[in-house]
Design an enzyme around this catalytic site. Structure first.
Site, PDB file in Angstrom:
ATOM      1  N   LYS A  45      66.433  33.445  50.484  1.00 32.05           N
ATOM      2  CA  LYS A  45      66.112  34.752  49.898  1.00 32.05           C
ATOM      3  C   LYS A  45      64.703  35.187  50.298  1.00 32.05           C
ATOM      4  CE  LYS A  45      64.564  35.098  45.488  1.00 32.05           C
ATOM      5  NZ  LYS A  45      63.307  35.864  45.410  1.00 32.05           N
ATOM      6  N   ASN A  46      63.759  34.261  50.175  1.00 32.25           N
ATOM      7  CA  ASN A  46      62.359  34.652  50.420  1.00 32.25           C
ATOM      8  C   ASN A  46      62.040  34.876  51.892  1.00 32.25           C
ATOM      9  OD1 ASN A  46      61.998  34.611  47.720  1.00 32.25           O
ATOM     10  ND2 ASN A  46      60.635  32.833  47.650  1.00 32.25           N
ATOM     11  N   ARG A  89      60.791  43.237  42.335  1.00 32.55           N
ATOM     12  CA  ARG A  89      59.351  43.230  42.534  1.00 32.55           C
ATOM     13  C   ARG A  89      58.983  43.027  44.003  1.00 32.55           C
ATOM     14  NH1 ARG A  89      54.863  40.953  43.680  1.00 32.55           N
ATOM     15  NH2 ARG A  89      53.036  41.736  42.586  1.00 32.55           N
ATOM     16  N   CYS A 101      56.001  40.925  35.705  1.00 31.97           N
ATOM     17  CA  CYS A 101      57.381  40.477  35.727  1.00 31.97           C
ATOM     18  C   CYS A 101      57.478  39.274  34.822  1.00 31.97           C
ATOM     19  CB  CYS A 101      57.822  40.137  37.138  1.00 31.97           C
ATOM     20  SG  CYS A 101      57.103  38.617  37.707  1.00 31.97           S
ATOM     21  N   ARG A 153      51.567  40.481  38.006  1.00 31.70           N
ATOM     22  CA  ARG A 153      51.647  40.207  39.448  1.00 31.70           C
ATOM     23  C   ARG A 153      50.784  41.249  40.156  1.00 31.70           C
ATOM     24  NH1 ARG A 153      56.688  36.980  40.448  1.00 31.70           N
ATOM     25  NH2 ARG A 153      56.303  37.161  42.663  1.00 31.70           N
ATOM     26  N   ILE A 203      48.438  43.332  42.866  1.00 34.61           N
ATOM     27  CA  ILE A 203      48.559  43.506  44.316  1.00 34.61           C
ATOM     28  C   ILE A 203      47.199  43.868  44.916  1.00 34.61           C
ATOM     29  CG2 ILE A 203      51.010  44.080  44.366  1.00 34.61           C
ATOM     30  CD1 ILE A 203      50.109  47.064  44.599  1.00 34.61           C
ATOM     31  N   ASP A 204      46.137  43.461  44.203  1.00 40.74           N
ATOM     32  CA  ASP A 204      44.785  43.799  44.676  1.00 40.74           C
ATOM     33  C   ASP A 204      44.506  43.276  46.088  1.00 40.74           C
ATOM     34  OD1 ASP A 204      45.075  41.358  43.194  1.00 40.74           O
ATOM     35  OD2 ASP A 204      42.928  41.046  43.332  1.00 40.74           O
ATOM     36  N   ASP A 218      58.148  27.277  42.883  1.00 41.08           N
ATOM     37  CA  ASP A 218      59.540  27.682  42.651  1.00 41.08           C
ATOM     38  C   ASP A 218      60.455  26.503  42.320  1.00 41.08           C
ATOM     39  OD1 ASP A 218      58.891  30.303  43.030  1.00 41.08           O
ATOM     40  OD2 ASP A 218      59.733  30.483  45.041  1.00 41.08           O
ATOM     41  N   ILE A 258      50.017  28.182  40.129  1.00 37.37           N
ATOM     42  CA  ILE A 258      50.225  29.433  40.864  1.00 37.37           C
ATOM     43  C   ILE A 258      50.443  30.621  39.921  1.00 37.37           C
ATOM     44  CG2 ILE A 258      51.554  30.574  42.702  1.00 37.37           C
ATOM     45  CD1 ILE A 258      50.131  28.064  43.710  1.00 37.37           C
ATOM     46  N   ARG A 268      69.966  36.675  41.302  1.00 35.52           N
ATOM     47  CA  ARG A 268      68.963  37.191  42.248  1.00 35.52           C
ATOM     48  C   ARG A 268      68.693  36.188  43.369  1.00 35.52           C
ATOM     49  NH1 ARG A 268      63.936  37.415  39.759  1.00 35.52           N
ATOM     50  NH2 ARG A 268      63.341  37.723  41.906  1.00 35.52           N
TER      51      ARG A 268
HETATM   52  C1  UD1 Z   1      56.155  34.552  46.722  1.00 38.29           C
HETATM   53  C2  UD1 Z   1      57.604  34.203  46.490  1.00 38.29           C
HETATM   54  C3  UD1 Z   1      57.763  33.514  45.143  1.00 38.29           C
HETATM   55  C4  UD1 Z   1      56.840  32.302  45.053  1.00 38.29           C
HETATM   56  C5  UD1 Z   1      55.396  32.691  45.389  1.00 38.29           C
HETATM   57  C6  UD1 Z   1      54.456  31.498  45.482  1.00 38.29           C
HETATM   58  C7  UD1 Z   1      58.856  35.897  47.679  1.00 38.29           C
HETATM   59  C8  UD1 Z   1      59.743  37.077  47.590  1.00 38.29           C
HETATM   60  N1  UD1 Z   1      58.392  35.409  46.504  1.00 38.29           N
HETATM   61  O1  UD1 Z   1      55.768  35.472  45.692  1.00 38.29           O
HETATM   62  O2  UD1 Z   1      59.119  33.079  45.022  1.00 38.29           O
HETATM   63  O3  UD1 Z   1      56.870  31.788  43.746  1.00 38.29           O
HETATM   64  O4  UD1 Z   1      55.361  33.367  46.665  1.00 38.29           O
HETATM   65  O5  UD1 Z   1      54.936  30.570  46.393  1.00 38.29           O
HETATM   66  O6  UD1 Z   1      58.588  35.372  48.739  1.00 38.29           O
HETATM   67  N2  UD1 Z   1      48.003  37.340  43.430  1.00 38.29           N
HETATM   68  C9  UD1 Z   1      46.925  38.126  43.075  1.00 38.29           C
HETATM   69  N3  UD1 Z   1      46.695  39.288  43.777  1.00 38.29           N
HETATM   70  C10 UD1 Z   1      47.477  39.681  44.821  1.00 38.29           C
HETATM   71  C11 UD1 Z   1      48.584  38.854  45.184  1.00 38.29           C
HETATM   72  C12 UD1 Z   1      48.820  37.683  44.463  1.00 38.29           C
HETATM   73  O7  UD1 Z   1      46.185  37.823  42.144  1.00 38.29           O
HETATM   74  O8  UD1 Z   1      47.210  40.732  45.416  1.00 38.29           O
HETATM   75  C13 UD1 Z   1      48.273  36.085  42.665  1.00 38.29           C
HETATM   76  C14 UD1 Z   1      49.600  36.138  41.924  1.00 38.29           C
HETATM   77  O9  UD1 Z   1      49.491  36.789  40.683  1.00 38.29           O
HETATM   78  C15 UD1 Z   1      49.944  34.665  41.774  1.00 38.29           C
HETATM   79  C16 UD1 Z   1      49.385  34.073  43.067  1.00 38.29           C
HETATM   80  O10 UD1 Z   1      48.440  35.011  43.564  1.00 38.29           O
HETATM   81  O11 UD1 Z   1      49.275  34.122  40.679  1.00 38.29           O
HETATM   82  C17 UD1 Z   1      50.419  33.758  44.107  1.00 38.29           C
HETATM   83  O12 UD1 Z   1      51.132  34.915  44.428  1.00 38.29           O
HETATM   84  P1  UD1 Z   1      51.807  35.162  45.853  1.00 38.29           P
HETATM   85  O13 UD1 Z   1      51.599  33.992  46.741  1.00 38.29           O
HETATM   86  O14 UD1 Z   1      51.357  36.499  46.318  1.00 38.29           O
HETATM   87  O15 UD1 Z   1      53.353  35.208  45.453  1.00 38.29           O
HETATM   88  P2  UD1 Z   1      54.403  36.310  45.835  1.00 38.29           P
HETATM   89  O16 UD1 Z   1      54.243  36.719  47.252  1.00 38.29           O
HETATM   90  O17 UD1 Z   1      54.443  37.361  44.795  1.00 38.29           O
END
Ligand code: UD1
Length: 419
Positions: A22-23, A92, A116, A121, A123-124, A308, A330, A400
């Site tokens: 999926k990812n 998301r 979520c 979550r 996106i900064d 995960d 994480i 999902r």
């Molecule tokens: C992806 C995976 C998810 C997995 C995660 C960590 C997909 C679709 N999802 O999620 O299954 O659990 O990686 O391996 O591939 N963060 C910030 N700011 C940002 C971006 C992230 O603070 O702009 C924080 C997040 O809140 C979280 C951490 O960084 O605490 C890790 O997030 P990230 O690696 O970005 O996970 P996703 O890409 O959302």
């Protein structure tokens, strides 16, 4: 609202073929928006999140259709640059499309993805990186617009404060058609990022260093279509191995990505299960009672133990002999499945980032509610090994991420039905 009804207590035996990831599928579908041509994706898992990604592509003017495990995406002619709020809310991971839309169209509008089930979550990091690549970003009442004033992004040096998977993917997606070179320092190293980069290279992109923390992308003028097979899903694989470890029995996981699953397998082995991995197959046999894991299981970015897989391994360790301790590094809210497991008889104490699991002799069935994708799967892992009947509601979370979940478990001899 559908439910899974699971009658536990049967050992699992048999062979299963691991689904596509999926990812990987989601960012690769976003990447296909960049290619002026037809992309054919094999081993595309049939999941609600994949259908959401297909709806996003079609809403942007691409032609995406899914037949069985083959997705065909033709983005030769595209028309849109805005993802509707409804589609953003559906999934998301739709944030994944931001870099691709911006890269192809020079502009992208979407609503802020809310928190979520895993907590906030933000996106900064995504936005800061895109702004370094030249994007002007406006936020009007939660509707974010990113615009490249010259129509095309420009290469930049980006250092991430944390190796975010999504931010790394978005930067690459925006960089492949940008002008000049983009360098990402402290990039995430997850195998699914490599899979997306393999796909992009097949389409003509120039990317080096994926799988390492220093990635270099040299922008090209355009990308073409290709045929590509999506990698196996290491987390679904971890789930079925954990389930057999919890229930007892022996299984073979076919189409497995052994190297990518190593961080999980090396921990699972410490429970005393016999595991043998070769030629894309993983054999697991559980004889006696599982042993607790002596060292703290710390979730970390790849190649650390995957967040995960935390919940599904926890579900297996509930009945292990001794005490195991998890440390979730994480996500803030990733222990929401523990209440359901406690209801089934588990002894779990959550203290901030840590969860202490004191092994109990047996679990019993209960009525529980899936809280999130992997948390829901953990309840199923526990239920298959428990005595009696477990009813899991809110299984849309599980749908999902797991293709034909009940059929796979049934083929291993588990008793599960959807109602
Ligand atoms: C992806 C995976 C998810 C997995 C995660 C960590 C997909 C679709 N999802 O999620 O299954 O659990 O990686 O391996 O591939 N963060 C910030 N700011 C940002 C971006 C992230 O603070 O702009 C924080 C997040 O809140 C979280 C951490 O960084 O605490 C890790 O997030 P990230 O690696 O970005 O996970 P996703 O890409 O959302």
């Amino acid at each position: 609202m559908q439910k899974f009804i699971i009658t536990g207590g049967n050992r699992l035996n048999g062979e299963i073929e691991l689904q596509g990831s999926k990812n990987s599928a989601l960012p690769i579908m976003a990447a296909a928006f960049l290619a002026k041509g037809k992309c054919t994706l094999e081993s595309c898992p049939n999941l609600t999140d994949v259908y959401s990604a297909a709806r996003i592509l079609n809403s942007l003017g691409s032609k995406c259709s899914i037949t069985g495990n083959r997705a065909e995406i033709d983005s030769t002619v595209v028309s849109g640059s805005k993802i509707s709020e409804t589609l953003m809310r559906e999934m998301r991971s739709s944030i994944m499309f931001m870099g691709a839309i911006l890269g192809r169209m020079g502009e992208c509008t979407f609503s802020v993805p809310g928190g979520c089930e895993l907590g906030p979550r933000p996106i900064d990091m995504h936005l800061a990186a895109l702004s370094k690549m030249g994007a002007e970003i406006t936020d009007i009442n939660g509707e974010i617009t990113c615009r490249m004033p010259k129509g095309r992004g420009r290469g930049a040096k980006i250092s991430l404060s944390f190796p975010s998977v999504g931010a790394t993917e978005n930067i690459i997606l925006c960089a492949v058609l940008a002008e000049g070179e983009t360098v990402i320092n402290n990039a995430a190293r997850e195998p699914e990022i490599c899979d997306m980069c393999h796909f992009l290279r097949r389409c003509g992109a120039r990317i080096k260093g994926d799988g390492e923390s220093h990635i270099v992308v040299e922008g090209v003028e355009s990308l073409h279509g290709c045929e590509y097979r999506i990698m196996p899903d290491r987390i679904a694989g971890a789930t079925y191995l954990a389930m057999t470890a919890a229930a007892g029995g022996a299984m073979i996981l076919k189409n497995a990505c052994i190297a990518e699953m190593e961080p999980f397998i090396s921990v699972l082995e410490q429970t005393g299960c016999f595991i043998c991995a070769a030629d894309n197959r993983i054999y697991l046999r559980r004889g006696g009672r599982l042993k607790a894991i002596r060292d703290r299981i710390r979730t970390m970015p790849h190649p650390g133990f995957p967040t995960d897989a935390q919940a599904v391994l926890m579900a297996a360790l509930i009945t292990a002999d001794g005490t195991s301790v998890f440390e979730e590094n994480i996500f803030d809210c990733r222990y929401r499945h523990t209440d359901a497991l406690i209801k089934m008889g588990a002894d779990i104490q959550v203290m901030g980032k840590a969860a202490v699991i004191r092994g109990v002799k047996r679990l019993h069935g209960a009525d529980v509610e899936a809280t999130d994708l992997r948390g829901g799967a953990a309840m199923a892992v526990a239920a298959v090994g428990a005595e009696g009947i477990t009813r899991i509601s809110c299984i849309s979370h599980i749908d999902r991420g797991y293709e034909n979940f009940e059929d796979v478990i049934t083929s291993l001899g588990g008793k599960i039905r959807r109602e």
